[in-house]
Design an enzyme around this catalytic site. Structure first.
Site, PDB file in Angstrom:
ATOM      1  N   HIS A 138      12.856  -2.891  -0.865  1.00 50.71           N
ATOM      2  CA  HIS A 138      12.054  -2.300  -1.949  1.00 50.71           C
ATOM      3  C   HIS A 138      12.878  -1.184  -2.603  1.00 50.71           C
ATOM      4  CE1 HIS A 138       8.919  -0.041  -4.007  1.00 50.71           C
ATOM      5  NE2 HIS A 138       8.192  -1.146  -3.942  1.00 50.71           N
ATOM      6  N   GLY A 193       1.530  -2.704  -6.300  1.00 50.81           N
ATOM      7  CA  GLY A 193       1.501  -1.386  -5.657  1.00 50.81           C
ATOM      8  C   GLY A 193       0.175  -0.694  -5.910  1.00 50.81           C
ATOM      9  N   GLY A 194       0.162   0.183  -6.910  1.00 51.45           N
ATOM     10  CA  GLY A 194      -1.018   1.012  -7.185  1.00 51.45           C
ATOM     11  C   GLY A 194      -2.324   0.232  -7.264  1.00 51.45           C
ATOM     12  N   TRP A 223       0.821  -1.224   0.000  1.00 52.91           N
ATOM     13  CA  TRP A 223       0.000   0.000   0.000  1.00 52.91           C
ATOM     14  C   TRP A 223       0.848   1.265   0.000  1.00 52.91           C
ATOM     15  CZ3 TRP A 223      -4.553  -1.018   3.980  1.00 52.91           C
ATOM     16  CH2 TRP A 223      -5.301  -2.124   3.531  1.00 52.91           C
ATOM     17  N   GLU A 230      12.191   1.685  -3.512  1.00 52.76           N
ATOM     18  CA  GLU A 230      12.022   3.025  -2.922  1.00 52.76           C
ATOM     19  C   GLU A 230      12.859   3.158  -1.655  1.00 52.76           C
ATOM     20  OE1 GLU A 230       7.733   2.987  -2.922  1.00 52.76           O
ATOM     21  OE2 GLU A 230       7.775   3.067  -5.109  1.00 52.76           O
TER      22      GLU A 230
HETATM   23  C1  PEP Z   1       5.627  -1.716  -5.812  1.00 53.62           C
HETATM   24  O1  PEP Z   1       5.727  -0.611  -5.309  1.00 53.62           O
HETATM   25  O2  PEP Z   1       6.095  -2.702  -5.226  1.00 53.62           O
HETATM   26  C2  PEP Z   1       4.924  -1.840  -7.096  1.00 53.62           C
HETATM   27  C3  PEP Z   1       5.052  -2.944  -7.754  1.00 53.62           C
HETATM   28  O3  PEP Z   1       4.218  -0.739  -7.515  1.00 53.62           O
HETATM   29  P1  PEP Z   1       3.265  -0.644  -8.822  1.00 53.62           P
HETATM   30  O4  PEP Z   1       2.457  -1.909  -8.867  1.00 53.62           O
HETATM   31  O5  PEP Z   1       2.427   0.555  -8.572  1.00 53.62           O
HETATM   32  O6  PEP Z   1       4.166  -0.523  -9.991  1.00 53.62           O
END
Ligand code: PEP
Length: 249
Positions: free
Chosen positions: A94, A232-233, A10, A96
């Protein structure tokens, strides 16, 4: 046979009210799905999620953890605290965390070890940047990131871990790796583990993450070495997340 796992990251999203609706939808649908499910909300919502998920088929995870067990580390959260709040999983490394918060391979490995010591299952994220891919460095980067873990904890530790291949250029961008691109890296990750222990490699779940959507999930999850997804999103929209879970089943 590896059972597929779909985990929702999330990130720094949600409110008590939004979470409550999302968790209710996911727990209600879980018994009809043929994959394992997990959600990773922000730290302050772990207690809310723990309560909402209790008795359900949905596991709880956190998005990061301290490499330290306890002590004067203002703002940090330890692995044993996450375990106390019912977390089964924790995301480690991750992109990020690596990119924005400067987590090195060494720190990521220390976090991985701390998580396992507290009984959590790390979901180890690996992935190359766009420039690394364009320079032909994908295999080298993934090998380096995974070696940092294997060198620290040994291959046996991978029997109680999950790996997520998340190309940085695909995260939150709408640019997904093609099923063939993802499969190539997943197979290489499994092969790197297999050199050390074929049995562990065979049982290791390797998730794909990076702009997974209901429209592309089935093709990605159809690849032989893709064992589910880190989302993610799309994990913030119950309908999308559940369609992705359905594709995993
Ligand atoms: C994530 O942040 O682990 C991810 C896969 O994000 P998204 O699905 O938004 O690309």
């Amino acid at each position: 046979m590896r059972k597929k796992l779909v985990a929702g990251n999330w990130k720094m999203h949600g409110t008590l009210m939004q979470n409550s609706a999302l968790l209710a939808s996911i727990t209600a649908a879980a018994p009809t799905l043929d994959c394992e499910l997990a959600v990773c909300p922000p730290y302050p919502y772990l207690a809310q999620a723990q309560l909402a998920l209790s008795g359900s088929l949905v596991a709880l995870g956190a998005q990061s953890v301290s490499e330290h067990e306890f002590g004067a580390f203002t703002g940090e959260v330890s692995a044993s605290m996450l375990a106390e709040f019912g977390c089964a999983y924790v995301l480690i490394g991750h992109s990020e965390r690596r990119g924005i918060f400067g987590e090195s391979d060494t720190v990521v490995a220390a976090k991985f070890e701390a998580a396992q010591k507290a009984g959590l299952c790390p979901i180890l994220c690996l992935g190359e940047s766009l420039s690394e891919r364009e320079s032909g460095l994908t295999a080298q980067v993934i090998t380096r990131q995974l070696s940092a873990i294997l060198d620290r904890v040994g291959v046996a530790a991978m029997a109680s871990a999950v790996v997520a291949y998340e190309p940085v250029w695909a995260i939150g961008t709408g640019m997904t790796a093609s099923p063939a691109q993802a499969q190539e890296v997943h197979a290489a990750i499994r092969a790197q583990v297999a050199v050390l222990d074929a049995g562990v490699a065979n049982g290791l779940r390797i998730l794909y993450g990076g702009s997974v959507r209901p429209q592309n999930a089935e093709d990605l999850f159809g690849q032989p070495d893709i064992d589910g997804g880190l989302i993610g999103g799309a994990a913030l929209v119950a309908d999308d997340f559940l369609k992705i879970c359905l594709a995993a089943g």
